[in-house]
Design an enzyme around this catalytic site. Structure first.
Site, PDB file in Angstrom:
ATOM      1  N   GLY A 117      -0.857   6.939  17.301  1.00 49.66           N
ATOM      2  CA  GLY A 117      -1.537   6.671  15.992  1.00 49.66           C
ATOM      3  C   GLY A 117      -2.429   5.622  16.154  1.00 49.66           C
ATOM      4  N   GLU A 118      -2.687   5.175  14.588  1.00 49.83           N
ATOM      5  CA  GLU A 118      -3.420   4.063  14.701  1.00 49.83           C
ATOM      6  C   GLU A 118      -3.133   2.709  15.397  1.00 49.83           C
ATOM      7  OE1 GLU A 118      -3.024   1.791  11.205  1.00 49.83           O
ATOM      8  OE2 GLU A 118      -4.756   0.438  11.786  1.00 49.83           O
ATOM      9  N   THR A 140      -0.426  11.936  14.784  1.00 51.12           N
ATOM     10  CA  THR A 140       0.468  11.279  13.932  1.00 51.12           C
ATOM     11  C   THR A 140       0.748  12.603  12.686  1.00 51.12           C
ATOM     12  OG1 THR A 140       0.621  10.045  12.167  1.00 51.12           O
ATOM     13  CG2 THR A 140      -1.404  10.362  12.730  1.00 51.12           C
ATOM     14  N   ASP A 142       1.204  11.751   9.961  1.00 49.99           N
ATOM     15  CA  ASP A 142       0.391  11.390   8.449  1.00 49.99           C
ATOM     16  C   ASP A 142      -1.136  11.886   8.362  1.00 49.99           C
ATOM     17  OD1 ASP A 142       2.739  10.084   8.559  1.00 49.99           O
ATOM     18  OD2 ASP A 142       1.776   8.029   9.073  1.00 49.99           O
ATOM     19  N   GLY A 185       4.288  10.171   5.402  1.00 49.27           N
ATOM     20  CA  GLY A 185       2.900  10.077   5.330  1.00 49.27           C
ATOM     21  C   GLY A 185       2.418   8.554   5.183  1.00 49.27           C
ATOM     22  N   ARG A 186       3.318   7.492   4.966  1.00 48.72           N
ATOM     23  CA  ARG A 186       2.890   6.116   4.735  1.00 48.72           C
ATOM     24  C   ARG A 186       1.949   5.943   3.690  1.00 48.72           C
ATOM     25  NH1 ARG A 186       4.572   1.659   6.759  1.00 48.72           N
ATOM     26  NH2 ARG A 186       6.218   2.698   7.784  1.00 48.72           N
TER      27      ARG A 186
END
Ligand code: F6P
Length: 364
Positions: A117-118, A140, A142, A185-186
């Site tokens: 992910g990021e 991810t 998310d 999902g943050r």
């Protein structure tokens, strides 16, 4: 360029479809280029501590449908800010990126595929700037990565949450209760939005739209007056009340990961609703069930396409990029363009308009 030996690692939180990517990279490199494939174990830790394994067409034969990652992963191992718990309970932070690059070189790899992910892709970009030929693959649950229509793992998580809602619908209706489902999902509400719509939620709460408790209660009472004294609420873990803060289970400073652990908003909501109306309210936290298990068909195909396209990009020497889905094609995006960007649900999106148009309350 001729690919002789390539490496792949999976970083950050796991999700369904990681093994589909590992398999696709291995097969595309071995079948298309006769290249050797090195699996780096435990995310970037595998480069810091020299933990690797050989990947072959044979060894990746049965992993397409398997959840998790056969390489292991961690969301704590950033070589640029390596966090370790000391005996006195404090956390030390050191830069181990030089060792990481040196260990990469010792492996004699033509390319490093970084699946994450990021946060993981940002580390990949920093390593690329230090001379490591990197290609990123977006992962991810998310779905919050910019520049790709979807990340793999997301559709599986949505399906899991949708299935959970289907089950909460029947028990909620039988007992005439308010059922709350808290999902991950943050800071992005994608899982909450799409599983909420697909599972027939009556109220959907997302981080992008701070909720008003009175509006939530209004919707429940509206349904009660209309003869439906049960309601289904989908709430994202990052959702917060108007004027309030996100609710966390532990803070960034106490976690090796360096980011706070979100959670608890579902129960908070239940308590607030119970103070206002005389209905039974129950909260279910779906948690890591959204990350485990077999990937859905969409994520198997997406993971396979991303993995195979990543190998093609490496053969063309297109390093410092991320492979991405721009429907219906695979494209390459400079890793530089992703830095620090998180894609949240646009408040004026058609998705939200659609939800509200069919009577779903967004708590506002
Ligand atoms: O980024 C994926 C994710 O599952 C988020 O949705 C969630 O907030 C976080 O990871 C949970 O992380 P951990 O597994 O470290 O608790």
């Amino acid at each position: 360029m001729t690919l002789k030996k390539v490496g792949i690692l999976t970083g950050g939180g796991d999700c369904s479809g990681l093994n589909a990517v590992i398999r696709a990279v291995t097969r595309a490199a071995a079948i298309g280029h006769n290249a050797a494939v090195v699996g780096i174990e435990g995310g970037f830790d595998g480069l810091v501590f020299n933990r690797t394994t050989e990947l072959t067409v044979k060894s990746t034969r049965d992993i397409l449908t398997l959840g998790g990652t056969i390489l292991g992963t961690t969301n704590k191992g950033n070589p640029f800010e390596y966090r370790e718990l000391k005996a006195d309970g404090s956390i030390s932070v050191t830069d181990r990126s030089d060792e990481t690059v040196a260990n990469f070189r010792k492996l004699g790899l033509d390319c490093l595929f970084v699946v994450g992910g990021e946060g993981t892709l940002e580390i990949g970009y920093k390593l690329h700037k230090k001379g490591v030929p990197t290609i990123g693959i977006p992962k991810t649950i998310d779905n919050d990565l910019d520049k790709t229509d979807y990340t793999f793992g997301y559709q599986t998580a949505v399906q899991v949450a949708c299935d959970a809602l289907d089950r909460l619908q029947t028990t909620g209706k039988s007992h005439q209760r308010v059922m709350i489902l808290e999902v991950m999902g943050r800071n992005a509400g994608w899982i909450s939005m799409e599983s909420g719509i697909s599972g027939g939620a009556h109220i959907i709460l997302i981080p992008e739209i701070p909720f008003n408790i009175d509006k939530v209660v209004e919707k429940i009472q509206f349904r009660e007056k209309g003869g439906s004294p049960f309601s289904i609420i989908m709430v994202a873990e990052g959702a917060k009340e108007e004027g309030g803060e996100q609710i966390t289970l532990s803070s960034a400073s106490t976690r090796l990961q360096g980011v706070p652990q979100l959670g608890g908003v579902g129960q908070y909501l239940a308590d607030q609703i119970k103070k206002r109306i005389d209905l039974e309210v129950r909260c279910t936290v779906l948690g890591h069930i959204q990350r485990g298990g077999s990937p859905c068909a969409f994520d198997r195909v997406l993971g396979t396409r991303l993995g195979s396209y990543a190998v093609q990009a490496a053969a063309e020497g297109r390093f410092g990029t991320m492979v991405a889905l721009k429907t219906p094609d695979m494209v390459l995006v400079p890793l530089e363009e992703l830095a620090g960007k998180v894609r949240t649900v646009p408040v004026d999106s058609q998705l939200i308009q659609c939800a509200e148009a069919i009577g779903i309350s967004m708590g506002r």
